[in-house]
Write an enzyme that holds these catalytic residues in place. Structure first.
Site, PDB file in Angstrom:
ATOM      1  N   ARG A  55       0.850  -1.193   0.000  1.00  0.00           N
ATOM      2  CA  ARG A  55       0.000   0.000   0.000  1.00  0.00           C
ATOM      3  C   ARG A  55       0.886   1.245   0.000  1.00  0.00           C
ATOM      4  O   ARG A  55       1.903   1.272   0.710  1.00  0.00           O
ATOM      5  CB  ARG A  55      -0.894   0.010   1.243  1.00  0.00           C
ATOM      6  N   HIS A  58      -0.116   3.203   4.778  1.00  0.00           N
ATOM      7  CA  HIS A  58      -0.692   2.122   5.602  1.00  0.00           C
ATOM      8  C   HIS A  58      -0.187   0.750   5.152  1.00  0.00           C
ATOM      9  O   HIS A  58      -0.929  -0.234   5.173  1.00  0.00           O
ATOM     10  CB  HIS A  58      -2.228   2.142   5.571  1.00  0.00           C
ATOM     11  N   ARG A  95      -8.550  -3.987   9.998  1.00  0.00           N
ATOM     12  CA  ARG A  95      -7.097  -3.912   9.767  1.00  0.00           C
ATOM     13  C   ARG A  95      -6.568  -2.649  10.441  1.00  0.00           C
ATOM     14  O   ARG A  95      -7.035  -1.541  10.154  1.00  0.00           O
ATOM     15  CB  ARG A  95      -6.766  -3.902   8.275  1.00  0.00           C
ATOM     16  N   ASN A 131      -8.980   6.361  11.409  1.00  0.00           N
ATOM     17  CA  ASN A 131      -7.669   6.430  12.044  1.00  0.00           C
ATOM     18  C   ASN A 131      -7.835   6.493  13.557  1.00  0.00           C
ATOM     19  O   ASN A 131      -8.952   6.644  14.059  1.00  0.00           O
ATOM     20  CB  ASN A 131      -6.913   7.689  11.589  1.00  0.00           C
ATOM     21  N   PHE A 144      -3.191  15.455  -0.780  1.00  0.00           N
ATOM     22  CA  PHE A 144      -2.734  14.191  -0.194  1.00  0.00           C
ATOM     23  C   PHE A 144      -1.379  13.729  -0.758  1.00  0.00           C
ATOM     24  O   PHE A 144      -0.469  13.394   0.013  1.00  0.00           O
ATOM     25  CB  PHE A 144      -3.810  13.112  -0.368  1.00  0.00           C
ATOM     26  N   HIS A 322     -12.564   0.811   1.165  1.00  0.00           N
ATOM     27  CA  HIS A 322     -12.938   1.907   0.272  1.00  0.00           C
ATOM     28  C   HIS A 322     -14.025   2.735   0.958  1.00  0.00           C
ATOM     29  O   HIS A 322     -15.082   2.187   1.321  1.00  0.00           O
ATOM     30  CB  HIS A 322     -13.451   1.303  -1.039  1.00  0.00           C
ATOM     31  N   ARG A 341     -11.262  10.945  -1.302  1.00  0.00           N
ATOM     32  CA  ARG A 341     -11.013   9.559  -0.888  1.00  0.00           C
ATOM     33  C   ARG A 341     -11.938   8.616  -1.653  1.00  0.00           C
ATOM     34  O   ARG A 341     -11.549   7.502  -2.003  1.00  0.00           O
ATOM     35  CB  ARG A 341     -11.243   9.394   0.618  1.00  0.00           C
ATOM     36  N   TYR A 345      -9.555   5.300  -3.261  1.00  0.00           N
ATOM     37  CA  TYR A 345      -9.430   3.926  -2.753  1.00  0.00           C
ATOM     38  C   TYR A 345      -9.707   2.881  -3.826  1.00  0.00           C
ATOM     39  O   TYR A 345      -9.006   1.878  -3.927  1.00  0.00           O
ATOM     40  CB  TYR A 345     -10.328   3.720  -1.521  1.00  0.00           C
ATOM     41  N   ARG A 352      -3.024  -2.123  -7.025  1.00  0.00           N
ATOM     42  CA  ARG A 352      -2.435  -2.945  -5.961  1.00  0.00           C
ATOM     43  C   ARG A 352      -2.862  -4.401  -6.084  1.00  0.00           C
ATOM     44  O   ARG A 352      -2.071  -5.318  -5.854  1.00  0.00           O
ATOM     45  CB  ARG A 352      -2.863  -2.383  -4.602  1.00  0.00           C
TER      46      ARG A 352
END
Ligand code: HDD
Length: 686
Positions: A55, A58, A95, A131, A144, A322, A341, A345, A352
């Site tokens: 990632r 994170h 996670r 978070n 970002f 997401h 965001r 995601y 990924r």
């Protein structure tokens, strides 16, 4: 779907059984390897492709399965199915993560922690991607990449790993005051969680609940750990990063494996839509909290994590969160960070996880039925029979049918008007009031640790102008803060605020202090009992029993593994050799008595270091019988110790002539308090 090897035979990926997997096919015993060896080629090729990109943020994480259960129906506010029935448990996968470091970096770095929850609801997956801080560094998602590039290791030499203590981060911070509120959290002990089990979570943004009448309620989500919020200290973190880089990950795994299931309460701050503009900040600004004194957090349910993953890669690595994975009854707001965001995601999972079918991976698969006309692509696992993959159709009987209502997601209608414009709203411009609120709300030791963190981080910054600019920004939060940081850096403090316009508004929010974060508990707290040959085994057993009964985890440590001789005969089993652990891996240290044992510990500098270091880090220290003499020999500053048979508990140091009586109770109390900052720790050499 679990692929277990028991009772099976080795085969290739296409099912041919293999009789030898240790020798490649070659010409003669010493000749070249043949291309014909399909097993060799397949094995190596698969190995060569085992890694996927980590990632971009994170990267390092730890996951766990569990369930969520609401306390009562929330039908008055939302139609979300998983929040309707207190009898229904919804499976979840969580996670936890650090943000800046690579996959292999240490757990105990100074960083924000991710707290991402996937609810597998009957209406589809709902992801709450939060978070452990309630605020974020930037207000608009377009910043970002700049923020992440600044905090990540510097691009020329990829140094430093998993650390914000470098020039590019502070260069960015000093130029971008919207970062300051989250930077205050980052420099506080909040950035050093003792355990993922003792760490809160926040949805950060203002989201929207929508009920069956279409009425919206603005909502902020909070996860509260039932064990309370507890943190490490920076010196300890740096040492743990070497002694056990998997500290938080291991803690989570061990707790679940031993049946100590991490539990969190989900709470909400709800604001009726008509009250949106009653605050002195903008609810769409992710750099702001709603103080809990203004809008209290209402508990709505609890989450229990009760199962470790079976396979790290398949689950923890391949899970794809997401923010736009929402269910009917939960909607977005126009928070520009959240809007961005919602794009990012999905986009990141495509690269990924190698294409558009990542939702079919077992960990990502919804329990709700998935039916649509999306087809093909890399890694397609479904076989779609029939001729129609379009809508509308008659040849496929119009299926899958598109039906509005009846549980379909309906975006809440909102009237929006305006010119296209690249401009931050005026209501987003106050970057200093809330950092000041956070600073004012910390108690003395929290402020001390925060000042020390600023000094450490800025002390690693090579460019003097970056240090100076940052201190000047801190001056706009609080003059004392800026002055103390400046002193540590050998800089001129910024000028005191001029009369008439005090920088500090003097407001506080008690809920922001770590001292307000949940009652102390001894449950799962780890205690090292230091012993040598000749130890009083009766004392060890009594202490161990008292600790175990309250859920604490005592471990007996000696100079070597195996067993030590007990005073008066017999043996006492040792759990670990002292040299394989360290005081930083325990919540408290205790020295039981036994003349010979005490002498052995006195001859071992490591034992003295265990106790002195635990003391320095504010942890409970206990000693009984001759063990008290051992602690006395360390000359810990400003603490009273027991004399004779009495029990003495002073500043978290609990000593007693013998175990019976009040020792166990007093020691447990000191342990439950987590840390004792009324000590003079500066003079302790550890
Ligand atoms: Fe993010 C991962 C939390 C802002 C883009 N983010 C990621 C994860 C968490 C968060 C917990 C890890 C999920 C996992 O365990 O797989 N992020 C946040 C929070 C934010 C936030 C609480 C602000 C309130 N993030 C944010 C912005 C952007 C991203 C503004 C981009 C515009 N985040 C990502 C990402 C990641 C990610 C690049 C990397 C891996 C992934 O998504 O799956 O897309």
């Amino acid at each position: 779907m679990r692929d277990r090897p028991e009772g099976t035979r080795l085969s290739t990926n296409f099912g041919t059984r293999v009789g030898d997997t240790d020798n490649s096919l070659r010409v003669g015993e010493r000749g070249p390897t043949l291309l014909e060896d399909f097993h060799f080629r397949e094995k190596i090729t698969h190995f060569d492709h085992e890694r996927i990109p980590e990632r971009v943020v994170h990267a390092r994480g730890a996951g766990a399965h569990g369930y969520f259960q609401p306390y009562a129906s929330l039908a008055a506010y939302t139609t979300a199915d998983f929040l309707q029935d207190p009898a229904r448990r919804t499976p979840v996968f969580v996670r936890f993560s650090t943000v800046g470091g690579s996959r292999g970096s240490a757990d105990t770095v100074r960083d924000v922690r991710g707290f991402a929850t996937k609810f597998y609801t009957r209406e589809g997956n709902y992801d709450l991607v939060g978070n452990n801080f309630p605020v974020f560094f930037i207000q608009d998602a377009i910043k970002f990449p700049d923020f992440v590039h600044a905090v990540k290791p510097e691009p020329d030499n990829e140094i430093p790993q998993a650390s914000s203590a470098h020039d590019t981060f502070w260069d960015f911070v000093s130029l971008q005051p919207e970062t300051l509120h989250t930077v205050m959290w980052l420099m506080s002990d909040r950035a050093l969680p003792r355990s993922y089990r003792m760490m809160p979570g926040f949805g950060v943004h203002t989201f929207r609940f929508v009920n069956s009448e279409g009425r919206g309620t603005l909502v902020k989500f909070h996860w509260r750990p039932m064990l309370g919020t507890h943190c490490l200290v920076w010196d300890e973190c740096q040492k743990i990063a070497g002694k056990d880089p998997d500290y938080n990950r291991r803690d989570l795994w061990d707790a679940i494996a031993s049946g100590n299931y991490p539990t969190y309460e989900l709470g909400v701050q709800m604001v009726p839509e008509e009250d949106e503009f009653t605050f002195d900040f903008d609810l769409l600004d992710a750099t702001k909290i709603i103080p809990e004194e203004v809008v209290p957090v209402q508990p709505i349910g609890k989450m229990v994590l009760n199962r470790n993953p079976d396979n790290f890669f398949a689950e923890t690595e391949q899970v794809a969160f997401h923010t736009a994975h929402v269910v009917p009854g939960i909607d977005f707001t126009n928070d520009p960070l959240l809007q961005g965001r919602n794009f990012s995601y999905l986009d990141t999972q495509l690269i990924r996880l190698g294409g558009p079918n990542f939702e079919q991976l077992p960990i990502n698969r919804p329990v709700a039925e998935v039916r649509n006309n999306q087809r093909d692509g890399y890694g397609q696992h479904r076989i779609h029979p029939g001729t129609t993959s379009y809508s509308p159709n008659t040849l496929g009987a119009g299926c899958p049918a598109v039906v509005a209502g009846a549980g379909a997601y309906a975006h809440r209608q909102e009237r929006v008007e305006g010119s296209t414009i690249r401009k931050r709203s005026e209501s987003f411009q106050d970057h200093y009031s809330q950092p000041t609120l956070f600073w004012n709300s910390m108690v003395g030791w929290e402020k001390d640790h925060t000042v020390a963190a600023f000094r450490f981080e800025l002390g690693k910054v090579a460019h003097p102008e970056v240090r100076r600019r940052t201190v000047a920004e801190l001056g706009k939060i609080d003059h004392v803060l800026a002055t103390r940081v400046a002193q540590g850096l050998g800089l001129e403090p910024p000028p005191a605020p001029e009369g008439g316009r005090p920088v500090n508004h003097a407001r506080t929010s008690a809920a922001l202090s770590l001292t307000a974060q949940g009652a102390g508990s001894t449950a799962t707290r780890k205690v090292a009992l230091l012993v040598g040959d000749g130890v009083d085994a009766g004392q060890v057993r009594a202490i161990t029993e008292a600790l175990t009964v309250t859920g604490a985890v005592p471990e007996v440590l000696a100079a070597r593994d195996g067993a030590v001789l007990a005073a008066g005969g017999g043996e006492l089993e040792v759990d670990r050799a002292m040299s394989t652990m360290a005081s930083v891996l325990y919540d408290a240290v205790c020295v039981p008595g036994g003349e010979e044992s005490t002498q052995a510990l006195l001859d071992d500098g490591l034992a003295a270091h265990y106790v002195a270091e635990a003391f320095k880090h504010g942890k409970a220290v206990g000693a009984v019988g001759s063990g008290v003499a051992f602690v006395r020999g360390l000359d810990l500053p400003g603490v009273r110790l027991a004399d004779g048979e009495e029990v003495c508990s002073h500043r978290g140091v609990v000593t007693a002539g013998a175990v019976p009586g009040g020792f166990a109770g007093a020691f447990l109390e000191a342990l439950a308090a987590h840390r004792h900052w009324d000590r003079d720790t500066d003079r302790v050499a550890a």
